[in-house]
Write an enzyme that holds these catalytic residues in place. Structure first.
Site, PDB file in Angstrom:
ATOM      1  CD  GLN A 256     -24.223   7.070 -19.001  1.00  0.00           C
ATOM      2  OE1 GLN A 256     -23.087   7.519 -19.106  1.00  0.00           O
ATOM      3  NE2 GLN A 256     -24.797   6.361 -19.973  1.00  0.00           N
ATOM      4  CD  GLU A 283     -24.835 -11.816 -24.341  1.00  0.00           C
ATOM      5  OE1 GLU A 283     -24.577 -12.015 -25.541  1.00  0.00           O
ATOM      6  OE2 GLU A 283     -25.998 -11.647 -23.922  1.00  0.00           O
TER       7      GLU A 283
END
Length: 460
Positions: A256, A283
């Protein structure tokens, strides 16, 4: 997974003492977040190595019934190691003693299996062996996957010790061979690192996995490692189009902050465009992901010539000055044809484009300090409209009861209000509402400035 009770050598037998009657102290338990540490490792040498940093999952307390605490253990420590190559896991559990108090003793094995399912192994040696016996797991699982992109993406920046040529994004239908098994091993990572997420339905063939793979040279054959993945759902839109909805996205903690999440999103954008779907939605995006998504979309929109005249027109109107002094501030929303061109060409849906539009105007104002008061008035108008749920510029329908000889509940008149009158109004006399509105506007401006700063740096 193994449990070890720590014992200490004690003195010899003591003389018998008179038995005392008393009450045991209440078991207050220990929070799962305090006693569980999780490590992501790619070799057996890293298991137990003190220099390997632990990774930060979502709230581990959520995985334990009731109040999120573990009961019945003193000096409890749980170290969970996850093999990033085969996705197996092993839990090393140690404690000093147990007490079966009023809350009983938490079943740690059952609790951990609820998270890691079949990926967790009981024996440490068996877990260490997975680094050799399962080293080809990812390569075997994705052998039937479709390579949708490899190498670099124009404009993308990957800040990592990974050669772009070693990167591939493969797509697998969830019903295809091996895809279900692969996803079942990814589920623990979804539960641990994607806040509020649930596993997708592996029996629904409309789900697709997009897997970001790194190929590393390793002796005779390359070693495949998953850096991240996203789950995308394709669904029908009348009469003859498909839409794509990005549901889950995860970059493994070790990778990350290095640009891989943006890389994966850019690939999905390219697929949506190439396959001419109706649009691409997300979503329930987290705040962090929404920031990344918006930065990507802003760069795409700034290079999209068909909307530049609309931006220039909005900026020209805003810079005429003193909008904040006017009784009604224009909304400065993009024209419908611009919304449609962006959706059809870039596959950015209307809701996302409206958010980006505010940032595009902000970036076009020069100097921004000169126009920030009027710009803030525009954003305040947008936020107020969002609260009301309607466009406050559009004529409103109102319902008015009228005298009648018939049933009262069946007699009314519907008409459109004129001159921009609002059917629903925010009570300006309520300081609570005004303060809430001010806070929401400040938050929106803060988000806009963060994105503007990020994309401006990327263009340098």
């Amino acid at each position: 997974m193994v449990q070890k009770q720590l014992s200490a050598a004690g003195p010899g037998p003591e003389p018998k003492k008179r038995r005392r009657v008393g009450f045991s102290p209440a078991d207050t338990g220990v929070e799962a977040n305090e006693c569980i540490k999780i490590y992501l490792v790619s070799s057996k040498e890293e298991v137990g190595f003190p220099e390997v940093p632990c990774v930060n999952p979502v709230d581990l307390n959520d995985f334990f019934d009731g109040d999120g605490k573990i009961y019945g253990y003193h000096g409890l420590k749980i170290n969970v190691w996850i093999n990033s190559i085969s996705l197996h896991s092993y839990a090393d559990i140690t404690y000093k003693s147990t007490t079966n108090g009023d809350k009983g003793i938490t079943d740690l094995k059952s609790a951990l299996q609820n998270i890691f399912a079949e990926t967790i192994v009981d024996n440490k040696d068996e877990f260490l062996n997975t680094f050799s016996t399962e080293k080809d797991f990812i390569r075997n699982m994705v052998s039937n996957g479709e390579v949708v992109h490899s190498g670099v993406i124009d404009g993308s920046r990957i800040n990592a010790q990974v050669e772009p040529i070693d990167l591939q994004v493969l797509r697998m239908e969830i019903g295809s061979p091996n895809a279900g098994l692969l996803y079942s091993r990814l589920v623990p990572l979804v539960l641990l690192f994607v806040d509020g997420s649930n596993p997708i339905d592996v029996t629904d063939p409309d789900w697709h996995l997009y897997l970001l793979i790194q190929k590393k040279e390793h002796k005779e054959e390359p070693l495949y490692q998953i850096l991240g993945f996203t789950a995308v759902y394709k669904f029908y839109r009348y009469p003859d189009r498909l839409r794509m909805r990005l549901s889950q996205i995860l970059v493994l903690p070790s990778f990350q902050g290095k640009g891989f999440g943006s890389y994966l999103v850019e690939v999905v954008n390219k697929v949506a465009t190439a396959e001419n779907v109706y649009d691409l939605t997300v979503e329930e995006p987290s705040e962090k992901f929404q920031h990344i998504r918006t930065c990507i979309d802003i760069n795409r929109l700034r290079a999209f010539d068909p909307i530049k005249p609309a931006i220039d027109s909005a900026v020209q109107t805003l810079t005429k000055g003193k909008l904040s002094k006017k009784a009604q501030t224009p909304r400065f929303t993009p024209p419908l044809n611009a919304i449609e061109k962006v959706r059809e060409t870039l596959k950015i849906n209307k809701k996302q484009f409206l958010k980006c539009w505010e940032i595009l105007i902000y970036l076009a104002l020069d100097p921004i300090d000169k126009y920030i008061e009027d710009y803030t008035s525009v954003i305040t108008n947008h936020v107020r409209a969002d609260i009301l749920g309607k466009d406050i510029e559009a004529p409103k329908k109102q319902v008015v009861d009228v005298p009648t000889l018939f049933a009262a509940e069946a007699s009314f008149v519907v008409f459109k209000s004129l001159n921009g009158e609002e059917a629903i109004q925010v009570d300006e006399n309520k300081p609570d509402q005004e303060e809430q509105l001010k806070q929401l506007v400040e938050e929106r401006i803060r988000e806009i400035k963060l994105v503007a700063e990020k994309v401006s740096k990327l263009r340098i």
